[in-house]
Design a protein around this motif. Structure first.
Motif, PDB file in Angstrom:
ATOM      1  N   SER A   1       0.789  -0.995  -0.019  1.00 23.73           N
ATOM      2  CA  SER A   1       0.364   0.313  -0.217  1.00 23.73           C
ATOM      3  C   SER A   1       0.697   1.563   0.083  1.00 23.73           C
ATOM      4  O   SER A   1       0.413   2.451  -0.717  1.00 23.73           O
ATOM      5  CB  SER A   1      -0.614   0.205   0.962  1.00 23.73           C
ATOM      6  N   TRP A   2       1.718   0.945   0.759  1.00 25.05           N
ATOM      7  CA  TRP A   2       3.047   2.834   1.142  1.00 25.05           C
ATOM      8  C   TRP A   2       3.578   2.846  -0.083  1.00 25.05           C
ATOM      9  O   TRP A   2       3.493   3.883  -0.970  1.00 25.05           O
ATOM     10  CB  TRP A   2       3.728   2.602   2.029  1.00 25.05           C
ATOM     11  N   ARG A   3       4.102   1.759  -0.982  1.00 27.25           N
ATOM     12  CA  ARG A   3       4.782   1.370  -2.275  1.00 27.25           C
ATOM     13  C   ARG A   3       3.859   2.031  -3.474  1.00 27.25           C
ATOM     14  O   ARG A   3       3.975   2.783  -4.305  1.00 27.25           O
ATOM     15  CB  ARG A   3       5.091   0.667  -2.347  1.00 27.25           C
ATOM     16  N   GLN A   4       2.908   2.024  -4.052  1.00 25.39           N
ATOM     17  CA  GLN A   4       2.009   2.205  -4.437  1.00 25.39           C
ATOM     18  C   GLN A   4       1.517   3.672  -3.945  1.00 25.39           C
ATOM     19  O   GLN A   4       1.192   3.863  -5.484  1.00 25.39           O
ATOM     20  CB  GLN A   4       0.566   1.470  -4.176  1.00 25.39           C
ATOM     21  N   ALA A   5       1.094   4.130  -3.444  1.00 27.36           N
ATOM     22  CA  ALA A   5       0.706   5.703  -2.729  1.00 27.36           C
ATOM     23  C   ALA A   5       2.426   6.261  -3.562  1.00 27.36           C
ATOM     24  O   ALA A   5       2.409   7.729  -3.758  1.00 27.36           O
ATOM     25  CB  ALA A   5       0.691   5.335  -1.628  1.00 27.36           C
ATOM     26  N   ASP A   6       3.451   6.002  -2.877  1.00 28.31           N
ATOM     27  CA  ASP A   6       4.723   6.047  -3.456  1.00 28.31           C
ATOM     28  C   ASP A   6       4.601   6.487  -4.335  1.00 28.31           C
ATOM     29  O   ASP A   6       5.082   7.580  -5.350  1.00 28.31           O
ATOM     30  CB  ASP A   6       6.256   5.736  -2.695  1.00 28.31           C
ATOM     31  N   VAL A   7       4.813   5.328  -5.694  1.00 27.94           N
ATOM     32  CA  VAL A   7       4.776   5.330  -6.831  1.00 27.94           C
ATOM     33  C   VAL A   7       4.008   5.946  -7.619  1.00 27.94           C
ATOM     34  O   VAL A   7       4.366   7.502  -8.387  1.00 27.94           O
ATOM     35  CB  VAL A   7       4.398   3.890  -7.386  1.00 27.94           C
ATOM     36  N   SER A   8       2.514   6.506  -7.510  1.00 31.11           N
ATOM     37  CA  SER A   8       2.066   7.568  -7.287  1.00 31.11           C
ATOM     38  C   SER A   8       1.805   9.111  -7.033  1.00 31.11           C
ATOM     39  O   SER A   8       1.879  10.098  -8.169  1.00 31.11           O
ATOM     40  CB  SER A   8       0.216   7.593  -6.806  1.00 31.11           C
ATOM     41  N   ALA A   9       2.510   8.455  -5.534  1.00 29.55           N
ATOM     42  CA  ALA A   9       3.276  10.466  -6.054  1.00 29.55           C
ATOM     43  C   ALA A   9       3.991  10.642  -6.220  1.00 29.55           C
ATOM     44  O   ALA A   9       4.518  12.329  -7.494  1.00 29.55           O
ATOM     45  CB  ALA A   9       3.920   9.979  -3.760  1.00 29.55           C
ATOM     46  N   GLN A  10       5.239   9.823  -7.022  1.00 28.48           N
ATOM     47  CA  GLN A  10       6.038   9.910  -7.463  1.00 28.48           C
ATOM     48  C   GLN A  10       5.642  10.412  -9.258  1.00 28.48           C
ATOM     49  O   GLN A  10       6.365  12.216  -9.661  1.00 28.48           O
ATOM     50  CB  GLN A  10       7.344   9.176  -7.787  1.00 28.48           C
ATOM     51  N   THR A  11       4.360  10.287  -9.404  1.00 25.82           N
ATOM     52  CA  THR A  11       3.992  10.080 -11.017  1.00 25.82           C
ATOM     53  C   THR A  11       3.261  11.993 -11.145  1.00 25.82           C
ATOM     54  O   THR A  11       3.470  12.697 -12.290  1.00 25.82           O
ATOM     55  CB  THR A  11       2.911   9.121 -11.139  1.00 25.82           C
ATOM     56  N   ALA A  12       2.560  12.212  -9.847  1.00 27.23           N
ATOM     57  CA  ALA A  12       1.962  13.099  -9.866  1.00 27.23           C
ATOM     58  C   ALA A  12       3.109  14.405  -9.268  1.00 27.23           C
ATOM     59  O   ALA A  12       3.788  15.314  -9.960  1.00 27.23           O
ATOM     60  CB  ALA A  12       1.064  13.495  -8.774  1.00 27.23           C
ATOM     61  N   VAL A  13       4.128  13.642  -8.772  1.00 31.65           N
ATOM     62  CA  VAL A  13       4.981  15.157  -8.668  1.00 31.65           C
ATOM     63  C   VAL A  13       6.534  14.993 -10.331  1.00 31.65           C
ATOM     64  O   VAL A  13       6.756  16.190 -10.132  1.00 31.65           O
ATOM     65  CB  VAL A  13       6.380  14.553  -7.448  1.00 31.65           C
ATOM     66  N   ASP A  14       6.163  14.650 -10.423  1.00 30.73           N
ATOM     67  CA  ASP A  14       7.506  14.073 -11.898  1.00 30.73           C
ATOM     68  C   ASP A  14       6.475  15.303 -13.007  1.00 30.73           C
ATOM     69  O   ASP A  14       7.585  15.974 -13.471  1.00 30.73           O
ATOM     70  CB  ASP A  14       6.698  13.025 -12.679  1.00 30.73           C
ATOM     71  N   LYS A  15       5.382  15.061 -12.820  1.00 32.19           N
ATOM     72  CA  LYS A  15       5.076  15.638 -13.445  1.00 32.19           C
ATOM     73  C   LYS A  15       4.048  17.715 -13.562  1.00 32.19           C
ATOM     74  O   LYS A  15       4.264  19.104 -14.083  1.00 32.19           O
ATOM     75  CB  LYS A  15       2.926  15.502 -13.640  1.00 32.19           C
ATOM     76  N   LEU A  16       4.297  17.581 -12.451  1.00 29.77           N
ATOM     77  CA  LEU A  16       3.590  18.667 -10.904  1.00 29.77           C
ATOM     78  C   LEU A  16       5.658  19.639 -11.287  1.00 29.77           C
ATOM     79  O   LEU A  16       5.375  20.586 -12.445  1.00 29.77           O
ATOM     80  CB  LEU A  16       3.932  19.011  -9.841  1.00 29.77           C
ATOM     81  N   LEU A  17       6.461  18.839 -11.673  1.00 28.91           N
ATOM     82  CA  LEU A  17       7.591  19.919 -11.646  1.00 28.91           C
ATOM     83  C   LEU A  17       8.191  20.340 -13.074  1.00 28.91           C
ATOM     84  O   LEU A  17       9.014  20.908 -13.871  1.00 28.91           O
ATOM     85  CB  LEU A  17       9.252  18.639 -11.054  1.00 28.91           C
ATOM     86  N   ALA A  18       7.579  18.781 -14.328  1.00 26.55           N
ATOM     87  CA  ALA A  18       8.082  19.466 -15.378  1.00 26.55           C
ATOM     88  C   ALA A  18       7.035  20.303 -16.473  1.00 26.55           C
ATOM     89  O   ALA A  18       7.493  20.476 -17.349  1.00 26.55           O
ATOM     90  CB  ALA A  18       7.228  17.851 -16.331  1.00 26.55           C
ATOM     91  N   GLU A  19       5.648  20.268 -15.288  1.00 30.23           N
ATOM     92  CA  GLU A  19       5.469  21.751 -15.842  1.00 30.23           C
ATOM     93  C   GLU A  19       5.804  22.915 -15.673  1.00 30.23           C
ATOM     94  O   GLU A  19       5.624  24.164 -16.220  1.00 30.23           O
ATOM     95  CB  GLU A  19       4.401  21.787 -15.479  1.00 30.23           C
ATOM     96  N   GLN A  20       6.972  23.571 -14.664  1.00 33.10           N
ATOM     97  CA  GLN A  20       7.074  24.463 -13.995  1.00 33.10           C
ATOM     98  C   GLN A  20       8.843  24.571 -14.877  1.00 33.10           C
ATOM     99  O   GLN A  20       9.414  23.858 -15.426  1.00 33.10           O
ATOM    100  CB  GLN A  20       8.239  24.395 -12.667  1.00 33.10           C
ATOM    101  N   GLU A  21       8.645  26.309 -14.924  1.00 33.64           N
ATOM    102  CA  GLU A  21      10.302  26.897 -16.080  1.00 33.64           C
ATOM    103  C   GLU A  21      11.632  26.169 -15.306  1.00 33.64           C
ATOM    104  O   GLU A  21      11.192  26.412 -13.755  1.00 33.64           O
ATOM    105  CB  GLU A  21       9.870  28.262 -16.099  1.00 33.64           C
ATOM    106  N   TRP A  22      11.970  25.786 -15.806  1.00 32.63           N
ATOM    107  CA  TRP A  22      13.327  25.448 -14.866  1.00 32.63           C
ATOM    108  C   TRP A  22      14.560  27.144 -15.088  1.00 32.63           C
ATOM    109  O   TRP A  22      14.532  27.685 -15.769  1.00 32.63           O
ATOM    110  CB  TRP A  22      13.995  25.280 -15.903  1.00 32.63           C
ATOM    111  N   PRO A  23      15.004  27.157 -13.597  1.00 30.49           N
ATOM    112  CA  PRO A  23      15.291  26.036 -12.758  1.00 30.49           C
ATOM    113  C   PRO A  23      14.204  26.368 -11.529  1.00 30.49           C
ATOM    114  O   PRO A  23      14.485  27.203 -10.984  1.00 30.49           O
ATOM    115  CB  PRO A  23      16.811  26.158 -12.196  1.00 30.49           C
ATOM    116  N   THR A  24      13.911  25.563 -11.048  1.00 31.76           N
ATOM    117  CA  THR A  24      14.135  25.618  -8.995  1.00 31.76           C
ATOM    118  C   THR A  24      14.665  24.905  -8.632  1.00 31.76           C
ATOM    119  O   THR A  24      15.166  23.762  -9.001  1.00 31.76           O
ATOM    120  CB  THR A  24      12.011  24.923  -9.221  1.00 31.76           C
TER     121      THR A  24
END
Length: 559
Positions: free
Chosen positions: A343-366
């Motif tokens: 359950s924790w691993r799945q939550a971590d994978v879901s969070a990673q997917t969402a975080v990667d998407k959010l950071l990819a949308e940001q102008e570099w660099p942050t």
């Protein structure tokens, strides 16, 4: 040989015999006897000497040398404010359990309290933060050598047990070698280079668990002993517990076979879904980075694995404290819940997917992007020092855990002072490539770390500076809220507008200004020498980005 020269020679000889072979020296008059003895020992290859002009930086350099080598290093300075400038490094070492030696030259007793120049009462200067070994003023008497050698051994033994030590040595003039009658007896040490006094090594903590742990346990690893973290992580691996490890503990956790959550800090920053709520949290070491972790500990049964006494428990929540947890304690775990770790691993994978998407949308660099990409780009076998404030938290929030790099940080008292010097000490005590990730204020606060004289060994250190022209960490705290905007920029944001390119040119340190990801990756390819890599960011949207980051991870964990 005059008394001051004789005493200094014996002190240095016995330090080498005790395994203290890395010494930082700051120039001064009252410590001249030590300076000359250290120079002679360095010239004959008995120790490595690093000369620095700023005592505050020198203290942290000694701290880094100690942490990188695993052996106590020493820093030597003159009397007065020089000794006082070692205090920040002593405090950091005391709270981090790192033992190094502060060799503070002093005036003789007859000069105390009479208005003598550059004279303060520096006995027990660092208070409870350091043990003190006070030397007597050297006199031309029989038996002095054994006194001096025994005191050195006592000081080193304290440092080997993880405590900084002030070795206070009052020198009476003359302070340089003079023609004197022969010393009345032998000043030589034990035969075959042995210590004068051999003491027992620090004991290894073991066992002591006598209570059960539930199957739905979450393990949190903070700063502290790597061997304790590895042993505890092996239990988490066998018990199928998820592990939330701060950056300095991730390599140890992975070495123990644990499943280390990449976004564990983000997952606990909001309300946990029922499937992820632990019945207990085992805290190993001292976590200091996350308010979400603090809230979790305050509302859950906590079992601490740490030093006894002196365990970390900032929330006053620990129900039990033991000094060690290892595979011998598996019988005390109440079974394995098969869905707990998945359950924790799945939550971590879901969070990673969402975080990667959010950071990819940001102008570099942050800062978040730089932290994740720097950790990913580091060569295997390298080491990374992460500065206080935002850099260590950015790595904690988004960087992928790696077992093949060592991560360090000053989390004893978590100051921004001395960070670059600590990283330099790590680099000088290692053969692998070393990197530091720091903010601009941290960099400027320890600028003297870059002042390395031409004869001195320069560290192989790449300092990556995330420059947001001020104190970005405050944007994320209460004072960064909109209602405090009128006062924020001047008293918290503290913009400085320093041109780091010009600054590095003046210091003869190569500087690279990075403007894209490809340049960052190429700038951190290992190469010898000291260099600075600057990445300029904008902190105006920092508070909003971190709020979105937490919301994104929390929502992902509930899907």
């Amino acid at each position: 040989m005059n008394p001051a020269t004789a005493q200094a020679w014996v002190i240095v000889d016995e330090l080498v015999r005790c395994g203290v072979t890395q010494v930082v020296l700051c120039p001064g008059s009252r410590n001249a006897p030590l300076s000359m003895a250290l120079f002679e020992a360095a010239e004959t290859g008995r120790l490595t000497l690093h000369v620095r002009i700023d005592e505050r930086s020198a203290g942290y350099l000694a701290l880094g040398l100690t942490r990188g080598s695993g052996r106590p290093a020493a820093v030597a300075c003159t009397s007065g404010t020089a000794a006082a400038n070692l205090h920040p490094a002593v405090l950091e070492a005391a709270h981090a359990g790192v033992g190094f030696l502060a060799l503070t030259a002093d005036r003789p007793p007859e000069l105390l309290g009479i208005g003598a120049n550059q004279t303060v009462d520096q006995r027990d200067l660092y208070g409870p933060a350091a043990a003190t070994v006070a030397f007597p003023v050297a006199q031309r008497l029989d038996g002095q050598g054994r006194v001096w050698r025994a005191l050195v051994c006592r000081a080193v033994a304290e440092a080997e047990h993880g405590r900084p030590v002030q070795v206070n040595v009052p020198f009476r003039e003359p302070l340089v070698p003079t023609f004197e009658p022969p010393w009345p007896d032998s000043l030589d040490g034990r035969p075959d280079g042995r210590r004068w006094t051999v003491s027992a090594p620090p004991p290894l903590p073991r066992g002591g668990m006598d209570f059960t742990l539930p199957a739905r346990t979450l393990m949190v690893l903070g700063s502290g002993r790597a061997d304790r973290a590895v042993a505890a992580a092996s239990v988490a691996q066998s018990a199928r517990w998820p592990v939330l490890a701060e950056p300095t503990a991730r390599a140890a956790a992975l070495s123990g076979g644990a499943v280390v959550l990449r976004h564990g800090t983000l997952l606990v920053s909001g309300e946990l879904p029922e499937a992820l709520r632990p019945d207990a949290v085992v805290v190993v070491g001292r976590p200091t980075l996350s308010r979400g972790v603090s809230r979790l500990l305050a509302g859950t049964t906590v079992y601490a694995i740490d030093d006894v006494p002196g365990w970390a428990d900032a929330q006053h929540a620990a129900a039990q404290v033991r000094c060690w947890l290892d595979l011998g304690d598996l019988g005390l775990i109440e079974g394995i819940e098969t869905e707990w770790l998945p359950s924790w691993r799945q939550a971590d994978v879901s969070a990673q997917t969402a975080v990667d998407k959010l950071l990819a949308e940001q102008e570099w660099p942050t800062g978040l992007q730089v932290a994740a990409e720097l950790v990913a780009a580091l060569p295997s076998g390298g080491q990374l020092f992460v500065g206080s404030s935002n850099p260590i938290r950015d790595v904690d929030l988004v960087a992928e855990p790696r077992s093949d790099i060592a991560v360090y940080a000053n989390r004893g008292v978590s100051g921004i002072d001395g960070n670059v010097s600590t990283a330099a000490g790590l680099a000088l005590s290692s053969t692998g490539p070393t990197y530091a990730l720091v903010g601009d204020l941290t960099f400027l606060h320890d600028l003297n770390a870059l002042v390395v004289g031409p004869p001195e060994q320069r560290p192989d250190l790449t300092v990556v500076v995330v420059n947001d022209n001020g104190g970005g960490i405050f944007s994320l705290l209460e004072q960064g809220a909109a209602e405090h905007r009128p006062s924020f920029e001047r008293v918290f944001g503290t913009p400085h507008s320093v041109d780091l390119t010009t600054l590095c040119t003046a210091l003869n340190v190569p500087h690279t200004l990075v403007t894209d990801r490809a340049t960052l990756r190429s700038a951190v390819v290992p190469q010898p020498g000291l260099r600075v890599v600057e990445v300029r960011t904008d902190r105006a949207a920092l508070r909003e980005l971190h709020a979105r980051l937490r919301t994104t991870a929390t929502e992902a964990s509930h899907t």
